[in-house]
Scaffold this motif. Structure first.
Motif, PDB file in Angstrom:
ATOM      1  N   ASN A 212      -4.590   3.908   1.500  1.00  0.00           N
ATOM      2  CA  ASN A 212      -4.325   5.427   1.777  1.00  0.00           C
ATOM      3  C   ASN A 212      -2.825   5.781   2.209  1.00  0.00           C
ATOM      4  OD1 ASN A 212      -3.940   4.176   4.406  1.00  0.00           O
ATOM      5  ND2 ASN A 212      -5.010   5.839   5.331  1.00  0.00           N
ATOM      6  N   ARG A 213      -1.902   4.903   1.800  1.00  0.00           N
ATOM      7  CA  ARG A 213      -0.615   4.874   2.351  1.00  0.00           C
ATOM      8  C   ARG A 213       0.183   5.255   0.921  1.00  0.00           C
ATOM      9  NH1 ARG A 213       0.400   5.361   7.625  1.00  0.00           N
ATOM     10  NH2 ARG A 213      -1.748   4.569   8.424  1.00  0.00           N
ATOM     11  N   ASP A 214       1.122   6.131   1.236  1.00  0.00           N
ATOM     12  CA  ASP A 214       2.285   6.381   0.100  1.00  0.00           C
ATOM     13  C   ASP A 214       3.202   5.461  -0.247  1.00  0.00           C
ATOM     14  OD1 ASP A 214       4.213   7.773  -1.652  1.00  0.00           O
ATOM     15  OD2 ASP A 214       4.232   9.668  -0.488  1.00  0.00           O
ATOM     16  N   SER A 216       4.920   5.569  -3.290  1.00  0.00           N
ATOM     17  CA  SER A 216       5.880   6.150  -4.491  1.00  0.00           C
ATOM     18  C   SER A 216       7.199   5.453  -4.459  1.00  0.00           C
ATOM     19  CB  SER A 216       5.856   7.700  -4.502  1.00  0.00           C
ATOM     20  OG  SER A 216       6.238   8.064  -3.215  1.00  0.00           O
ATOM     21  N   GLU A 228       0.998   8.276   5.128  1.00  0.00           N
ATOM     22  CA  GLU A 228      -0.236   8.354   4.723  1.00  0.00           C
ATOM     23  C   GLU A 228      -0.018   9.382   3.468  1.00  0.00           C
ATOM     24  OE1 GLU A 228      -3.487   9.468   7.104  1.00  0.00           O
ATOM     25  OE2 GLU A 228      -2.919   8.412   8.787  1.00  0.00           O
ATOM     26  N   LYS A 229      -0.992   9.053   2.481  1.00  0.00           N
ATOM     27  CA  LYS A 229      -0.899   9.805   1.155  1.00  0.00           C
ATOM     28  C   LYS A 229      -1.414  11.589   1.581  1.00  0.00           C
ATOM     29  CE  LYS A 229      -2.113   6.286  -2.102  1.00  0.00           C
ATOM     30  NZ  LYS A 229      -1.187   6.524  -3.113  1.00  0.00           N
ATOM     31  N   LYS A 230      -0.981  12.446   0.973  1.00  0.00           N
ATOM     32  CA  LYS A 230      -1.411  13.835   1.116  1.00  0.00           C
ATOM     33  C   LYS A 230      -2.773  13.962   0.291  1.00  0.00           C
ATOM     34  CE  LYS A 230       2.970  16.032   1.694  1.00  0.00           C
ATOM     35  NZ  LYS A 230       3.926  16.918   1.041  1.00  0.00           N
ATOM     36  N   GLU A 258       2.069   5.603 -12.133  1.00  0.00           N
ATOM     37  CA  GLU A 258       3.370   6.457 -11.338  1.00  0.00           C
ATOM     38  C   GLU A 258       4.419   6.622 -12.571  1.00  0.00           C
ATOM     39  OE1 GLU A 258       6.150   6.313  -7.390  1.00  0.00           O
ATOM     40  OE2 GLU A 258       4.880   4.810  -7.958  1.00  0.00           O
ATOM     41  N   ASP A 361       1.901   4.251  -6.702  1.00  0.00           N
ATOM     42  CA  ASP A 361       1.365   5.155  -5.887  1.00  0.00           C
ATOM     43  C   ASP A 361       0.064   5.686  -6.589  1.00  0.00           C
ATOM     44  OD1 ASP A 361       1.485   6.439  -3.345  1.00  0.00           O
ATOM     45  OD2 ASP A 361       1.968   8.503  -4.440  1.00  0.00           O
ATOM     46  N   LYS A 365      -6.086   7.388  -4.746  1.00  0.00           N
ATOM     47  CA  LYS A 365      -6.006   8.858  -4.277  1.00  0.00           C
ATOM     48  C   LYS A 365      -6.878   9.113  -3.036  1.00  0.00           C
ATOM     49  CE  LYS A 365      -3.312  10.307  -7.654  1.00  0.00           C
ATOM     50  NZ  LYS A 365      -2.016  10.590  -7.549  1.00  0.00           N
TER      51      LYS A 365
END
Length: 383
Positions: A212-214, A216, A228-230, A258, A361, A365
């Motif tokens: 659940n972590r970004d 990118s 955290e991911k949006k 990505e 990334d 999701k």
């Protein structure tokens, strides 16, 4: 001698309490206390369970399913002679380490789906991103195409995972097989809880980077912590048509890396859900066929997996094969002779190393789960 953990009620209750704190984002001190309570409950339940088994079946001293190295090792532990009088780390027999790993993965579906790998002493892996094409040409013609790949030889940054193992004096009297059962079960559950939580929601600071972590390419990492991911959207499963559209979009979102290159995600996507939420989703995706049988199936080959560590009201959709999850090295155990030493037993630390990070990334999701009371109503019957 495997133990059915469902028969350890105090442990299960404390485990649920710890998982709830994790889901709701409790502070680190509160989580640490809850984790300690969980492991203390496991120690108490295991002691009682083994005591009843030993007295009931007179299995004391029977080295069932153990080789010579394991019998010697656990008898040495019982005699307090693991380190030959020095407080240094001692490595478990290799067969015991394999036992810990295999049973841990077998008993935890999320770790099994993630294809958690057990590696050697040093974690080093080769990653490749193939590009190029195969081309048709004459048999005697020149090479028409060349398959190239970009390889990167990486040393992964591993995190040390330490578990405390309490061994009461009463258990030390029961012989090598029961000592092994007691110690191995504690290590399995301590490691499994920590790994599952980290692979799902770990922030990367001295632990794996969760799904659940970004991650990118240009993400801003603060003090070693990944944000955290949006939310990528909302899943409602309102009716059959809506559910199909929502899940189609999930698979499409994971069907591109990505860097923009396409990836075949169909048949490979997993939805990680809280145990209660998974029942709601299953109910929404269940229909009755013409023979009166209830059939559950999600489209596009999507699977679901339950985990107590999925955040409240969220669904983590991911492609397991694109997440690197490893544990490495032997399991090292050392007697803990500092302030937390037990009066009626021995306290040990068990240590191993772990690594976890998504390839990019678009491996996972995060979605909001907002089921309505009539979710799936139009899918109740296939008549």
């Amino acid at each position: 001698m495997p133990i059915d953990l469902n028969k350890l009620p105090n442990f299960q209750a404390k485990k649920d309490a710890f998982a709830e704190l994790v889901r709701k984002g409790g502070d680190s001190e509160t989580q640490a206390e809850a984790y300690s309570n969980m492991m203390n409950a496991l120690t108490g339940d295991l002691t009682e369970y083994i005591d009843q088994k030993v007295k009931g079946k007179a299995e004391k001293g029977q080295a069932l399913g153990m080789n010579e190295d394991e019998v010697k090792f656990f008898n040495s532990l019982a005699a307090g002679d693991l380190s030959h009088g020095e407080k240094e780390e001692v490595v478990f027999p290799e067969t015991t380490v394999d036992h810990i790993f295999k049973d841990m993965v077998k008993n935890h579906p999320f770790l099994q789906l993630l294809k958690l790998q057990n590696t050697g002493l040093r974690l080093k892996f080769l990653k490749s991103d193939p590009k190029g094409a195969a081309k048709w040409g004459k048999v005697n013609g020149g090479i028409q195409g060349q398959l190239t790949a970009t390889f990167s030889d990486e040393d992964a940054t591993q995190s040390k995972l330490t578990a405390f193992v309490e061994v009461p004096n009463d258990v030390l009297e029961y012989g090598a097989p029961w000592i092994k059962t007691f110690v191995v079960t504690q290590i399995q559950e301590a490691f499994a809880a920590a790994l599952e939580e980290a692979f799902l929601t770990g922030d990367g600071k001295d632990k794996p980077i969760g799904l659940n972590r970004d991650v990118s390419e240009n993400v801003s990492v603060t003090a070693g912590q990944y944000p955290e991911k949006k939310s990528a959207g909302t899943l409602t499963f309102k009716d059959a048509k809506t559910a199909i559209t929502e899940l189609k979009n999930v698979v499409k979102a994971l069907s591109k890396k990505e860097n923009g290159k396409t990836f075949v995600a169909r048949g490979k996507v997993v939805l990680a859900l809280q145990p209660g939420a998974s029942l709601d989703v299953e109910a929404a995706a269940t229909m009755q066929n013409v023979n009166g049988q209830w059939v559950y199936a999600l489209p596009f080959g999507i699977q679901t997996v339950e985990s107590e560590y999925v955040p409240e009201g969220k669904v983590i959709a991911f492609v397991p094969e694109r997440y690197d999850a490893f544990v490495s090295g032997g399991v090292e155990i050392k007697e803990f002779d500092q302030t937390l030493a037990l009066e009626d037993g021995h306290l040990y630390t068990a240590k191993r190393f772990a690594y976890g990070k998504a390839e990019d990334d678009n491996v996972a999701k995060v979605y909001d789960l907002k089921l309505t009371e009539d979710a799936g109503d139009s899918a109740e019957t296939g008549k």
